[in-house]
Design an enzyme around this catalytic site. Sequence first.
Site, short mmCIF file in Angstrom:
data_model
loop_
_atom_site.label_atom_id
_atom_site.label_comp_id
_atom_site.label_asym_id
_atom_site.label_seq_id
_atom_site.Cartn_x
_atom_site.Cartn_y
_atom_site.Cartn_z
CG ASP A 65 -33.87 -29.13 18.44
OD1 ASP A 65 -33.16 -29.98 17.90
OD2 ASP A 65 -34.15 -29.14 19.65
CD GLU A 124 -35.09 -33.15 15.56
OE1 GLU A 124 -34.35 -34.08 15.89
OE2 GLU A 124 -35.48 -32.29 16.39
C1 GLC Z 1 -32.97 -32.65 18.52
C2 GLC Z 1 -31.50 -32.52 18.21
C3 GLC Z 1 -30.73 -33.27 19.26
C4 GLC Z 1 -31.04 -32.66 20.61
C5 GLC Z 1 -32.53 -32.64 20.89
C6 GLC Z 1 -32.88 -31.75 22.05
O1 GLC Z 1 -33.42 -33.95 18.40
O2 GLC Z 1 -31.24 -32.96 16.91
O3 GLC Z 1 -29.36 -33.24 19.02
O4 GLC Z 1 -30.40 -33.39 21.60
O5 GLC Z 1 -33.24 -32.14 19.79
O6 GLC Z 1 -32.71 -30.40 21.69
#
Ligand code: GLC
Length: 558
Positions: free
Chosen positions: A216, A275
């Site tokens: 994440d 991500e």
């Molecule tokens: C990422 C996740 C999202 C979350 C954010 C903070 O973007 O996909 O759902 O709110 O991180 O952890």
Amino acid sequence: MTVSADIAPDLATEPTAPWWRQAAVYQIYPRSFADSNGDGLGDIPGITAKADYLAELGIDAVWLSPFYPSELADGGYDVADYRNVDPRLGTLADFDDMLAALHARGIKIVVDIVPNHTSDQHEWFQAALAAGRGSAERERYIFREGSGPDGAEPPTDWLSIFGGSAWERVEDGQWYLHNFAREQPDLNWDHPDVHADFLETLRFWSDRGVDGFRIDVAHMLTKDLTEPLPSRDELALIPKDGNHPLIDRDDVHEIYAEWREVFNSYDPPRTAVAEAWVDPARIHLYARPESLGQAFNFDLLESSFDAQQFRAIITENLARAAQSGSSSTWVLSNHDVVRHATRYGIPQQSADAAGEVRHGGEWLLSGGSEDQLDREKGLHRATAATLFLFGLPGSTYLYQGEELGLHEVADIPADERQDPTFFRTNGEEIGRDGCRVPLPWTADGGSFGFGDGGAHLPQPQWFADYAVDREDADADSTLNLYRKALALRHTLQTQEQLEWIETGRDDVLHFARPNGWQIVTNFGTEPFPLPDGDIVLASRSVSDGRLPGEATVWLAPR
Ligand code: GLC
């Protein structure tokens, strides 16, 4: 004329190519998947109970969004304990049972790691609050004195990604940094405890048999907070070239090099996917084998249903994959965006109040109206886009419910919303709850078969039309189309190559794969005469050898 794109042919043709290179990975948002104990929240035994459903769908792996103990200030992305299961979702023993059930069916498991921030309920943060300013406990987070005469103003004017200030004041007057919700304090990655603890977490889940990790906010862990801190305006002018104080710093890869040692100490090596919302020209850094090994490509989330946009994105991403040695990733939906059936069913040129043109997703997220949605058109386009993507080399990430053709739930009442974005922007951004509504398993019955205790986000009546039992019984349903496509997809995956074939039309894309299959997508509305071949799969029925508008077909050599 044909244009050929070769992608890492040596790696891709190896008979022992790693499983993740061309996997179909199905994202489960556990609290909205299936509720086994009737408390209104989906849970781990609920997933185990659906193991046959997942196997029949034909996916290669499941990615679980966070299921850890959490106060749910951000749908579980506020983790209070990284090495446990939220008691409302089950126990570690339940997790082991689920893992065994999925592995027994040949399905791999990827879990979410949230390293940029913890929950404010995490024992470290609670200890930091209790220990007070100047303490060693506060060093694991980013605490600063405020500005202004008595420190009553935040240290900077930085904004949180969810809206409002990025700083929150604690009782003794200090402030801490949170790039997301106030319940998500950012960790200090200069601290050795933070490094050690995440290595332990990665080993903990790897030892339990987890096959990989989704990382994440992978681009924000390291920060340069040398004083004086820049203002928001100054920050905006700093190039994101690896030295920006907050985003996509080169030194973040030192962390992933440590993690890589852990991943590679297992057999088979554990995988990871980043991500990382970064400059597209820098995404390959995360996908390198010495870093996380794979990175999400989100370009299609921001694209319209448009042949030329799709082609440019595919070409660019295949080149990026070749640059890193990784495989491409394709994503049309996830838990953070408006479902693609809905994005494609909103007029592509919606203008907001200020007259700004927005694509379907942006339009809905910022309060656009569901009245403008053409459900049928959206679904035709969505399945056409999905079959196009399934035909590509690389791995595809699916989001729960898209196999049912599910639309976004746009009209959730304000008092039932959960996303912190909604609250932190005073409702200006409606947030992401609309794609997180619990799945309909049956057309009848309380909460459409999700569980006996209702659903934690309201399900609309039209969910009945998309219920699993109804679609299961209908040979022409979206669910059965996904099943066929995912089963046939394995046939395509000999080598990670594709060859574009020019169609003479701007709104039709056509490519061939090394096994001889051809994929044709008509993004327009005018029927397109098909090339020679046997139809193995079509998102809409083909008549007189012509592909209808907003449809995809797969052809095998005769
Ligand atoms: C990422 C996740 C999202 C979350 C954010 C903070 O973007 O996909 O759902 O709110 O991180 O952890």
